[in-house]
Design a protein around this motif. Structure first.
Motif, PDB file in Angstrom:
ATOM      1  N   ASP A  93       0.849  -1.185   0.000  1.00 18.23           N
ATOM      2  CA  ASP A  93       0.000   0.000   0.000  1.00 18.23           C
ATOM      3  C   ASP A  93       0.894   1.248   0.000  1.00 18.23           C
ATOM      4  O   ASP A  93       1.789   1.359   0.835  1.00 18.23           O
ATOM      5  CB  ASP A  93      -0.855  -0.056   1.286  1.00 18.23           C
ATOM      6  CG  ASP A  93      -1.877   1.064   1.346  1.00 18.23           C
ATOM      7  OD1 ASP A  93      -1.653   2.113   0.693  1.00 18.23           O
ATOM      8  OD2 ASP A  93      -2.877   0.893   2.054  1.00 18.23           O
TER       9      ASP A  93
ATOM     10  N   ASP B  47       0.483   4.019   1.192  1.00 16.84           N
ATOM     11  CA  ASP B  47       0.501   4.640   2.519  1.00 16.84           C
ATOM     12  C   ASP B  47       1.498   3.959   3.439  1.00 16.84           C
ATOM     13  O   ASP B  47       1.898   4.520   4.446  1.00 16.84           O
ATOM     14  CB  ASP B  47      -0.887   4.569   3.173  1.00 16.84           C
ATOM     15  CG  ASP B  47      -1.843   5.531   2.511  1.00 16.84           C
ATOM     16  OD1 ASP B  47      -1.356   6.503   1.873  1.00 16.84           O
ATOM     17  OD2 ASP B  47      -3.062   5.313   2.585  1.00 16.84           O
TER      18      ASP B  47
ATOM     19  N   ARG C   1       5.404   4.420   1.362  1.00 18.88           N
ATOM     20  CA  ARG C   1       5.858   5.792   1.485  1.00 18.88           C
ATOM     21  C   ARG C   1       6.863   5.900   2.649  1.00 18.88           C
ATOM     22  O   ARG C   1       7.882   6.577   2.560  1.00 18.88           O
ATOM     23  CB  ARG C   1       4.631   6.654   1.779  1.00 18.88           C
ATOM     24  CG  ARG C   1       4.956   8.003   2.246  1.00 18.88           C
ATOM     25  CD  ARG C   1       3.692   8.711   2.663  1.00 18.88           C
ATOM     26  NE  ARG C   1       4.010  10.101   2.881  1.00 18.88           N
ATOM     27  CZ  ARG C   1       3.109  11.045   3.061  1.00 18.88           C
ATOM     28  NH1 ARG C   1       1.834  10.741   3.003  1.00 18.88           N
ATOM     29  NH2 ARG C   1       3.481  12.288   3.256  1.00 18.88           N
ATOM     30  N   TRP C   2       6.549   5.223   3.742  1.00 20.18           N
ATOM     31  CA  TRP C   2       7.417   5.321   4.923  1.00 20.18           C
ATOM     32  C   TRP C   2       8.607   4.382   4.831  1.00 20.18           C
ATOM     33  O   TRP C   2       9.651   4.624   5.438  1.00 20.18           O
ATOM     34  CB  TRP C   2       6.595   5.084   6.202  1.00 20.18           C
ATOM     35  CG  TRP C   2       5.509   6.113   6.304  1.00 20.18           C
ATOM     36  CD1 TRP C   2       4.171   5.918   6.160  1.00 20.18           C
ATOM     37  CD2 TRP C   2       5.686   7.526   6.496  1.00 20.18           C
ATOM     38  NE1 TRP C   2       3.503   7.109   6.255  1.00 20.18           N
ATOM     39  CE2 TRP C   2       4.409   8.120   6.472  1.00 20.18           C
ATOM     40  CE3 TRP C   2       6.803   8.342   6.686  1.00 20.18           C
ATOM     41  CZ2 TRP C   2       4.211   9.483   6.618  1.00 20.18           C
ATOM     42  CZ3 TRP C   2       6.604   9.711   6.852  1.00 20.18           C
ATOM     43  CH2 TRP C   2       5.316  10.262   6.818  1.00 20.18           C
TER      44      TRP C   2
ATOM     45  N   LYS D 142       5.485   6.345  -6.399  1.00 24.25           N
ATOM     46  CA  LYS D 142       4.566   5.226  -6.634  1.00 24.25           C
ATOM     47  C   LYS D 142       5.059   4.302  -7.722  1.00 24.25           C
ATOM     48  O   LYS D 142       5.669   4.738  -8.705  1.00 24.25           O
ATOM     49  CB  LYS D 142       3.194   5.769  -7.007  1.00 24.25           C
ATOM     50  CG  LYS D 142       2.412   6.252  -5.823  1.00 24.25           C
ATOM     51  CD  LYS D 142       0.929   6.320  -6.175  1.00 24.25           C
ATOM     52  CE  LYS D 142       0.158   6.957  -5.021  1.00 24.25           C
ATOM     53  NZ  LYS D 142      -1.234   7.228  -5.362  1.00 24.25           N
TER      54      LYS D 142
ATOM     55  N   ARG E 125       5.152   0.135  12.657  1.00 23.53           N
ATOM     56  CA  ARG E 125       3.970   0.731  12.048  1.00 23.53           C
ATOM     57  C   ARG E 125       2.686   0.255  12.727  1.00 23.53           C
ATOM     58  O   ARG E 125       1.698   0.980  12.784  1.00 23.53           O
ATOM     59  CB  ARG E 125       3.949   0.377  10.551  1.00 23.53           C
ATOM     60  CG  ARG E 125       2.811   1.005   9.742  1.00 23.53           C
ATOM     61  CD  ARG E 125       2.971   2.515   9.611  1.00 23.53           C
ATOM     62  NE  ARG E 125       1.929   3.103   8.759  1.00 23.53           N
ATOM     63  CZ  ARG E 125       1.754   4.407   8.586  1.00 23.53           C
ATOM     64  NH1 ARG E 125       2.570   5.260   9.205  1.00 23.53           N
ATOM     65  NH2 ARG E 125       0.799   4.869   7.806  1.00 23.53           N
TER      66      ARG E 125
ATOM     67  N   LYS F 207      -2.262   4.149  10.913  1.00 24.54           N
ATOM     68  CA  LYS F 207      -3.009   5.064  10.037  1.00 24.54           C
ATOM     69  C   LYS F 207      -2.326   6.423   9.906  1.00 24.54           C
ATOM     70  O   LYS F 207      -2.852   7.309   9.254  1.00 24.54           O
ATOM     71  CB  LYS F 207      -4.426   5.262  10.600  1.00 24.54           C
ATOM     72  CG  LYS F 207      -5.243   3.983  10.731  1.00 24.54           C
ATOM     73  CD  LYS F 207      -6.050   3.783   9.483  1.00 24.54           C
ATOM     74  CE  LYS F 207      -6.733   2.444   9.350  1.00 24.54           C
ATOM     75  NZ  LYS F 207      -6.974   1.641  10.504  1.00 24.54           N
ATOM     76  N   ASN F 208      -1.193   6.593  10.585  1.00 28.08           N
ATOM     77  CA  ASN F 208      -0.541   7.899  10.613  1.00 28.08           C
ATOM     78  C   ASN F 208      -0.107   8.341   9.223  1.00 28.08           C
ATOM     79  O   ASN F 208       0.638   7.642   8.543  1.00 28.08           O
ATOM     80  CB  ASN F 208       0.671   7.829  11.545  1.00 28.08           C
ATOM     81  CG  ASN F 208       1.173   9.191  11.957  1.00 28.08           C
ATOM     82  OD1 ASN F 208       1.052  10.159  11.196  1.00 28.08           O
ATOM     83  ND2 ASN F 208       1.730   9.280  13.150  1.00 28.08           N
ATOM     84  N   SER F 209      -0.566   9.524   8.793  1.00 23.85           N
ATOM     85  CA  SER F 209      -0.184  10.004   7.463  1.00 23.85           C
ATOM     86  C   SER F 209       0.905  11.081   7.546  1.00 23.85           C
ATOM     87  O   SER F 209       1.364  11.582   6.544  1.00 23.85           O
ATOM     88  CB  SER F 209      -1.409  10.558   6.740  1.00 23.85           C
ATOM     89  OG  SER F 209      -1.977  11.596   7.508  1.00 23.85           O
TER      90      SER F 209
END
Length: 748
Positions: free
Chosen positions: A131, A133, A136-137, A395, A448, A453-455
């Motif tokens: 994902d 989201d 990204r991290w 992405k 995580r 859910k941390n954005s």
RNA sequence: GCCCUCGUGGCGAAAUGGUAGACGCGCAGGAUUUAGGAUCCUGUGGAAGCAAUUCUGUAGAGGUUCGAGUCCUCUCGGGGGCACCA
């Protein structure tokens, strides 16, 4: 009393699974007190169905989580998906189905199988490494490493799998073959991204000291890191060049007769032989100690990339050097090793102390599609530049040709490089097209889970402090790979100040590895042998509770054991008996059976202690004993309520059913508290004392606990015991050993 | 080759240095059943004995100990890891 009905596991289990989900029964507390973080190694959602072996660990952590919740702890028990990886991509090559699609279909199947087993995960914490989201991290953490100087690109000989057309980390080469496809790995000189795990080598060793891990796992990690202390000694060659060798035995410098240097071609060519092969270079170097001329040989037995890639040949103290010397008729001198040489070499400036490691920096570039893209941009003028944080995630493009061509499939995308500019000078530039090893994802996913859910951040420091480190981590395999990489990531993040310093600098405090479950034929479960047992074959017929109980009863948690169909049938009978005990055994609470009550409290003690030690098999055995003792009797309400609670972590559906429907409670058994045992009650009033003569058991004595404290008294009674006395007739007693409350031994 | 681990009934296994085999499977006998299945009861390491009982027994050989499945040494066998690491 109700009439005896047969226990219908199918409807009971479905009913409670639905109710629990509706009530969000296993939701993680938002402000934990007395936290416990219980974690499974998250699975790769492969196309092959999950089998009963995969469930062993999940059931084990589920029992522990349910137990700890009843003990009053705030428990974080999450599940997620290690969703990136090669099999989905290879499947895409074969079928044209996008990895994203096949992976998510597999996840659905896995989730259904986990749910049908009654596992108490908090699904609101679910994560998926594919994902954006999440990754990204992953990319953000890569950039953190880059900024700390811990990620770099370099040209180096690397392991290359010709079939998967990608490079592999050292840890992914098993027996010289690709861990995924078994193809022999070759060496290739390539420009690749590395993470500087070697900078943490010492801390990766020392950190093992204080964590509760199986000793053999610790040892394997230590061996993999392979620290060895020695010296680098410099030998001057005739042409003025200096050859540096690494040795752990500078004390044998006085017996060195040649130099052996590594050679890639020889090394590759004679990889499969342990014979020594050499080629004389025609050149000589000088032994600084005695001025002796040492011929310089290229050999196959000096490993490139370890130490300095060159060794001093000391035939008298090294078997391999001896073999080499004999084969090529080199000098064999033999002087006594001299420990003073350690100092002398350093004082004279011939060399210096040096520590070397087997551990290499971690090669993370992959020339494959289904992984997180390396977030770097190459500019002709400015070189490699990190993607600015605000532009994350980079992405994965969708318009790619999956077929491997030796470069990443992303290179075939028409959109991926569109409008890319150098973050430094603003000129047109190109993105890195390689992706990261999927072990990078699993190196931080457990953090995580604290804040999925941390954005704004990979996880808030508050959530990390609340939940981490992991208290109990359960999973098999991956002993050096995942566990080493994850410890490395934790330490880097820790050093970057992103983890509260009150936390330990190790992420997994306790580790337990479930043993493999073999097929009924005692072979590893595999399609090839046709011996795969899946939960889908077992649960409809016997129920999840039976499956759970059986898997935990089979044997010690961490040992390899074969599946037995008659074993599960036996457990199914136990579940029926258990049901009958509740269904027909409702008693009058005013007349508790004293003996049963004592046994109950002994069982509470035993089950409590055993669960905490992961001794689930003996916990269940003692529950069976209790059930055997009360079946057919009218047990008191206290006994039945406690029994339901004791069984609840193992058989959550049946426990809930009897708790609510038979014992008439209004709230879930899984939110009640664990029963306590009465220590006074289980204190034994009478003790069985074994009478031995010369260490052989001859009789036993039942004594009141008080009387057993008096040695003379016990000795007198033992001597007058009829059976024992027979063995003491006409014998002179030389010595009497009395172990209070246990054994009295007459030596004659 | 080196390192680590394990070796106990027909099988899965229990046993802080203190009654070896708990618990379960399987098997045997019995009850119930028209029969089978299911269920329940009893027995079940090996040898001898009608029995009480005795001997023997935790891969093998030694050792420590009053006492060893457990601790130490060696050997054999299974599993795992590393492997020319200097």
């Amino acid at each position: 009393m109700k009439a005896t009905q047969k226990y219908d596991h199918g409807s009971v289990e479905a009913k409670w699974q639905k109710v629990w989900a509706q009530k969000d029964l296993y939701k993680t507390p938002s402000s934990p007190k007395n936290k416990k973080y219980i974690l499974d190694m998250f699975p790769y959602p492969s196309g092959a169905t999950m089998h009963v072996g995969h469930l062993e660990g999940y059931i084990g952590t589920d029992v522990m989580s349910r137990y700890l919740r009843m003990k009053g702890y705030s428990v974080l028990h999450p599940m997620g998906w290690d969703a990136f990886g090669l099999p989905a991509e290879n499947y895409a090559i074969k079928t044209g189905i996008h990895p994203d699609k096949s992976t998510h279909e597999n996840i659905k199947i896995f989730k259904r199988q986990l749910a049908s087993s009654g596992l108490s995960y908090d699904w609101s914490k679910e994560i998926d490494t594919s994902d954006p989201d999440f990754y990204r991290w992953t990319q953000w953490l890569f950039l953190l490493m880059y900024k700390k100087g811990l990620a770099y690109k370099k040209k180096a000989p690397v392991n290359w799998c010709p079939k998967d057309e990608t490079v592999l980390a050292n840890e992914q080469v098993i027996d010289g073959k690709c861990e995924r496809c078994d193809t022999p790995v070759i060496q290739k000189e390539l420009d690749q991204w590395f993470l500087k795990i070697t900078a943490y080598a010492d801390r990766l060793i020392s950190g093992l000291k204080d964590i509760d891990w199986p000793e053999d796992v610790k040892l394997q990690q230590i061996n993999w890191i392979g620290k060895s202390k020695g010296m680098i000694i410099m030998f001057k060659a005739e042409d003025g060049k200096v050859i540096e060798v690494f040795t752990t035995r500078p004390d044998t410098l006085n017996s060195a007769t040649f130099l052996a240097v590594s050679d890639n071609d020889l090394y590759e060519k004679y990889k499969d032989t342990d014979k020594k092969v050499g080629k004389f270079t025609g050149k000589y170097a000088v032994n600084p100690l005695d001025g002796r001329k040492l011929p310089i040989w290229k050999t196959n037995y000096v490993a490139p990339g370890y130490g300095t890639g060159a060794v001093m040949g000391v035939p008298s103290y090294d078997e391999r050097d001896m073999e080499m010397a004999k084969k090529y008729d080199l000098d064999i001198v033999s002087n006594k090793p001299d420990m003073k040489l350690w100092e002398l070499v350093e004082k004279k400036g011939w060399g210096k102390k040096h520590t070397t490691y087997h551990l290499r920096d971690w090669l993370i570039s992959r020339q494959r599609y289904w992984g997180p893209p390396v977030p770097m941009i190459y500019c002709k003028d400015c070189g490699w530049q990190p993607v600015p944080e605000k532009d994350l995630p980079v992405k994965l493009p969708v318009d790619v040709d999956f077929l491997p061509h030796g470069v990443s499939p992303i290179a075939t995308s028409k959109t991926f490089q569109k409008g890319v500019i150098c973050p430094k000078c603003g000129k047109s530039a190109k993105r890195e097209v390689d992706t990261m090893d999927t072990y990078v994802d699993s190196s931080w996913y457990f953090i995580r889970f604290a804040d999925p859910k941390n954005s704004k951040e990979f996880a808030s420091s508050k959530c990390i402090k609340q939940w981490l480190p992991v208290d109990i981590y359960v999973g098999g395999g991956h002993v050096v790979q995942h566990l080493l990489f994850a410890r490395f990531f934790w330490k880097v993040i820790y050093d970057a100040g992103l983890i509260d310093k009150s936390l330990p600098d190790e992420p997994f405090l306790k580790l337990r590895a479930p043993g493999w479950i073999l097929g009924p034929d005692s072979r590893k479960m595999s399609k090839r042998w046709g011996n795969v047992v899946t939960p889908d074959q077992i649960i409809p017929k016997f129920g999840a509770d039976t499956l759970r109980l059986y898997e935990m009863f089979m044997g010690p948690f961490d040992i390899v054991k074969p599946w037995s169909i008659s074993g599960i049938e036996g457990m199914h009978r136990f579940v029926s008996r258990l049901w009958n005990v509740f269904n027909t055994g409702q008693g009058n609470k005013n007349t508790p059976d004293k003996e049963v009550n004592i046994l109950l409290h002994q069982t509470i003690q035993k089950v409590t202690q055993d669960i905490e030690k992961f001794h689930y098999n003996t916990a269940i055995a003692s529950l069976m004993e209790l059930v055997n003792a009360i079946k057919g009797k009218k047990a008191s309400l206290e006994v039945l309520s406690s029994l339901a609670k004791l069984i609840a972590p193992f058989a959550p559906h049946l426990a809930e059913e009897v708790w609510v429907e038979i014992l008439g409670n209004k709230t879930s058994i899984h939110t009640t508290s664990w029963p306590a045992f009465d220590a006074d009650l289980i204190k034994k009033k009478y003790l069985d004392i074994v009478i031995q003569v010369n260490g052989k058991v001859r009789s036993q004595l039942q004594l009141d606990a008080l009387a057993s404290k008096n040695k003379e008294e016990v000795e007198k009674l033992a001597k007058s015991d009829e059976k024992a006395a027979k063995w003491l007739i006409d014998k002179k007693i030389k010595k009497v050993i009395y172990i209070t409350g246990k054994v009295i031994n007459f030596v004659v």
